[in-house]
Scaffold this active site. Sequence first.
Site, mmCIF file in Angstrom:
data_model
loop_
_atom_site.group_PDB
_atom_site.id
_atom_site.type_symbol
_atom_site.label_atom_id
_atom_site.label_comp_id
_atom_site.label_asym_id
_atom_site.label_seq_id
_atom_site.Cartn_x
_atom_site.Cartn_y
_atom_site.Cartn_z
ATOM 1 N N GLY A 86 97.650 20.606 81.966
ATOM 2 C CA GLY A 86 97.256 21.966 81.657
ATOM 3 C C GLY A 86 96.673 22.700 82.849
ATOM 4 N N VAL A 90 99.712 17.893 90.360
ATOM 5 C CA VAL A 90 98.970 17.013 91.264
ATOM 6 C C VAL A 90 99.953 16.380 92.240
ATOM 7 C CG1 VAL A 90 97.401 15.052 91.450
ATOM 8 C CG2 VAL A 90 97.314 16.517 89.421
ATOM 9 N N ASP A 206 87.768 14.928 76.529
ATOM 10 C CA ASP A 206 89.217 14.749 76.634
ATOM 11 C C ASP A 206 89.523 13.343 77.152
ATOM 12 O OD1 ASP A 206 91.811 15.594 76.230
ATOM 13 O OD2 ASP A 206 92.007 16.529 78.208
#
Length: 368
Positions: A86, A90, A206
Site C-alpha cells: 500500500g 521496495v 498490521d
Amino acid sequence: MGVCFGTPDFPTPSFTGKPKSGAKWKITTSSSSAASNSHDLLTARDKRAFGDGKIVADPSLTVFSFAELKEATKNFPADALLGEGGFGRVYKGMLHGKQQSGSKETIIAVKILKPAGAQGYRQWRREIAFIGAISHPNLAKLLGFCQDDENLALVYEFMPMGSLGNQIFRRGSTASLPWDVRLKIMVGAARGLVFLHNSCNMIHRDFKTANILLDGSYMAKLSDFGLVRSGPPEDKSHVSTQFVGTSGYAAPEYRATGRLSVKSDVYSFGIVLLEILTGVRACDPRHPSGMATLVEWAMPHLYSKKNLRTIMDSRLGGEYHAESALRIAQLASICLERERKQRPSMSKVVEELESIEAASANRILRNA
C-alpha cells in the site's frame, strides 16, 4: 500495509530546513514520544525477553537525495524490485562509501512512496518518528530517508531472506523452512511484539507474515510501522479508532467496533502461528470450500496430535516434533480467543515459545 483513514495518532516528526544530501538530521517530534519516556517500564523480566533492545532519544538518520537512491538501485529496475504494498514499491540497492555500519558497501532496501498519496505521506512520517527512535534485534532497522521535492522514501537494512510470507507461501518449490527455523522465527517475532507492547506502549496494528522480515540467519525482524498506535492509558482497557490493517489478521472486536488493544496484536500473532504450522494463508478465496478462512478451517484440529497432523504443512515432510507442534497449536488457539481478556500477553507467549524451542532443541541433541 493496509488502507488507513483519519488523522495519525502518533507524534509526527518536525522537519526544519533542508539538509544537504548525506547529512545527519536529528528527528524530533511535535510532542514527547512514548518511546523516549519508557525506560522505567523495563522490568528485569522484560529485559530478558527484549534481549538487546533499547530506546534512543533523538536519533540521527542519514538523509538521502533521490539521485543517490536512483544511483544505489541503478534507477529502480524491475529486477531490483523486492515487493510492493500500500505504501509503494521496495527496491534492492547498494550504498558505496563508509556507512553507519562501518562497511564500505551496504546493501539496502529502498521503500518509495507512491506519488500523490496523502495517507502514505502521513505513514512515512510516522515510520520515521517511531522506528527511527528505537533499536531492537527483532525490529527492522531504519538507516535513513529521502524528502526530495515530491519524492519520499525510507531506507532500511536489507533482509536477504525476504519476508516470512514469501518463504512459507511461495509457489513452484518443494523447499520449505525446516521446523527448527520456524520455531526460531516464532520466538523472534514474539520478542519484537513484546518490545513494542511493554517498552514502547505501542500496538503494531498490521502484524502479519508479510511484515516479518528475515535476515541471513533467519532472525525475524518486524517491519512496516506506518500504522502503529499508542496503547490505551493506564485506566483504559482499549482505545477506539477506525479499523485499519489487514482484515484476515485483525481481531474480531477491532474489526467490528474499532476497539484496539495490545490483545489485538496477540490475535494477529495467533493467525501467524497457524500459517507457520499449516503453510496456508489466513484468508484466500482461491482455497477449496471450507478453507477460505484459516481460523474456521484449522480450529477443530488444534487439540490432538492426530488431528493436527492432517493440517500440518505437507512440505515439512513430517519432519517436526509432534509434541512441540501441538503446544504451538494450543497456544495459537488461546491467542485466537474471541474474548480478548482470555488471550495471553505477548510476554506469556514468549515464555511458552522459548520453553517449546528449548524442549525441541533438547530432543535434537538427544537424537544426535
